[in-house]
Design a protein around this motif. Structure first.
Motif, mmCIF file in Angstrom:
data_model
loop_
_atom_site.group_PDB
_atom_site.id
_atom_site.type_symbol
_atom_site.label_atom_id
_atom_site.label_comp_id
_atom_site.label_asym_id
_atom_site.label_seq_id
_atom_site.Cartn_x
_atom_site.Cartn_y
_atom_site.Cartn_z
ATOM 1 N N LEU A 14 -27.736 10.833 -0.606
ATOM 2 C CA LEU A 14 -27.494 11.870 0.389
ATOM 3 C C LEU A 14 -28.626 12.901 0.500
ATOM 4 C CD1 LEU A 14 -23.681 12.617 -0.131
ATOM 5 C CD2 LEU A 14 -24.754 10.975 1.410
ATOM 6 N N THR A 35 -30.259 14.809 6.816
ATOM 7 C CA THR A 35 -29.500 16.056 6.883
ATOM 8 C C THR A 35 -28.016 15.748 6.894
ATOM 9 O OG1 THR A 35 -31.267 17.041 8.206
ATOM 10 C CG2 THR A 35 -29.131 18.171 8.193
ATOM 11 N N GLN A 36 -27.273 16.428 6.020
ATOM 12 C CA GLN A 36 -25.824 16.238 6.014
ATOM 13 C C GLN A 36 -25.215 16.937 7.227
ATOM 14 O OE1 GLN A 36 -23.652 16.674 2.293
ATOM 15 N NE2 GLN A 36 -25.589 16.788 1.152
ATOM 16 N N PRO A 47 -17.879 13.261 6.332
ATOM 17 C CA PRO A 47 -19.278 13.644 6.084
ATOM 18 C C PRO A 47 -20.219 12.559 6.588
ATOM 19 C CG PRO A 47 -18.266 12.871 4.055
ATOM 20 C CD PRO A 47 -17.166 12.950 5.074
ATOM 21 N N LEU A 49 -24.657 11.618 7.741
ATOM 22 C CA LEU A 49 -26.069 11.917 7.569
ATOM 23 C C LEU A 49 -26.804 11.689 8.878
ATOM 24 C CD1 LEU A 49 -26.965 10.164 4.176
ATOM 25 C CD2 LEU A 49 -26.665 12.616 4.564
ATOM 26 N N ARG A 50 -27.691 12.593 9.206
ATOM 27 C CA ARG A 50 -28.564 12.395 10.346
ATOM 28 C C ARG A 50 -29.985 12.143 9.830
ATOM 29 N NH1 ARG A 50 -28.189 13.277 15.569
ATOM 30 N NH2 ARG A 50 -26.298 14.551 15.386
#
Length: 370
Positions: A14, A35-36, A47, A49-50
């Motif tokens: 992450l 980025t979370q 949740p 991620l990008r």
């Protein structure tokens, strides 16, 4: 392999990812910032991620909503698939050969099943233990199929044990009565009282006995096979399993409940069984039943198509007030494909387009919207 497979590339805990672009000799790989971010997935926030312009969400969150099973293979690849086993496709159908995919079936591993001291499978429910004809005939067909597929004589006694049981338990109407009450889908279709027949048991049982007659030349098996067609010719209101769909198409009910259920896999098993009886016994009436059954399928098959999988029954079509469709578990959807492939082998591809479309659903190929 015909499976819906998702290849998952691990993100670095992450905090970042390694670019997939090749790096120069001795040069460390380029780090890509992750980025979370919270992701609204249908009715829940999960949740995510990008990474640049791409968005990643937990596979487990998708799996729960898509009804897929997530596993890690020996090759380290994480796979998400609708159905873990291969879908057998029947390329040739020989009435004397193994029946459909049954040479690879093991009834003894099925839930609730145990083999009794008499060599017959028994099913244990919360209301008792019974020898259920639907499962007895499949056990017989399994052992016949393994016998003729491998030539191994160890399967012959098991097949003969089932054949004798069928002779001993066949009643004067040619049926194998089910020894317990049954409430289909918690009573939505009404109740069945002990003594009812199952079209699935009658069709498979008739075919199994016809095969045993052809293999052993014992006339008692052939006679019983023809008698077993009796309930398939008898209307539900007269104690049989025959219904007229929309008043003009013959249908063999797996569960002859007061409200028609039209369970697809049970009908397809029965229909293929009728075909084999007609061919092995040279019975013109059975051959005509099979042809009429194909006409039924021409009309009814599209009603089972939900555009992404099949429905198990047609209670949403037959019941008043209407109920929601009953999507088939993926194992049953896979069975529908196998059964259609057998009918295509028999008919020269009459349902090939539908078979291929339904096979595509197992690969995640839902039909597009308008």
């Amino acid at each position: 392999m015909r499976k819906f497979i998702v290849l998952v590339i691990a993100l670095c805990a992450l905090i970042g990812c390694t670019s997939s672009a090749p790096s120069g000799a001795g040069r460390p790989p380029t780090a890509v910032e992750a980025t979370q971010v919270p992701v609204g997935l249908l009715d829940e926030t999960v949740p995510g991620l990008r990474v640049d312009d791409e968005l990643y969400v937990p596979l487990d969150a998708l799996a729960k909503r898509l009804e897929v099973t997530v596993s890690t293979g020996a090759d380290g690849v994480v796979r998400a698939e609708y159905f873990e086993d291969e879908t057998p496709l029947i390329k040739q159908h020989d009435p004397r050969g193994p029946w459909l995919h049954f040479a690879g079936v093991d009834v003894t591993t099925w839930r609730r099943i145990s083999i009794g001291p008499d060599g017959i499978p028994a099913s244990t429910y919360d209301f008792g233990t019974f020898q259920y004809p639907v499962e007895v005939v499949q056990y017989g067909m399994e052992n016949y199929s393994k016998w003729v597929a491998t030539g191994d004589e160890k399967y012959r006694p098991k097949a003969e044990t089932v054949a004798r049981w069928l002779l001993e338990h066949q009643d004067a109407k040619g049926g194998w009565p089910v020894p317990f009450d049954y409430s289909y889908r918690e009573g939505l279709a009404g109740e069945l009282r002990a003594g009812w027949y199952s079209g699935m048991a009658q069709g498979i049982g008739a075919a199994f006995l016809a095969k045993m007659y052809d293999k052993t030349r014992e006339s008692r098996y052939g006679d019983a096979a023809l008698r077993a067609l009796g309930p398939l010719r008898t209307k539900v209101e007269d104690g049989g399993v025959l219904r007229r769909f929309e008043g003009r198409f013959d249908w063999f009910e797996e569960y002859p409940t007061p409200t028609p259920t039209h369970v697809l896999n049970g009908y397809l098993f029965a229909l293929i069984g009728v075909h084999d009886v007609g061919e092995l016994m040279g019975d013109k009436a059975a051959k005509e039943m099979f042809q009429q059954g194909l006409k039924t399928l021409d009309r009814i098959l599209p009603l089972y198509d939900l555009s992404y999988r099949t429905t198990y029954d047609l209670l949403h079509y037959t019941r008043t007030p209407a109920t929601a469709p009953n999507p088939a578990r993926w194992s049953y959807h896979s069975l529908h494909v196998t059964q259609l492939s057998a009918l295509d082998a028999i008919t020269g591809g009459r349902y090939r387009e539908i078979e291929q479309r339904w096979l595509g659903y197992l690969n995640g190929k839902a039909l597009p919207g308008n």
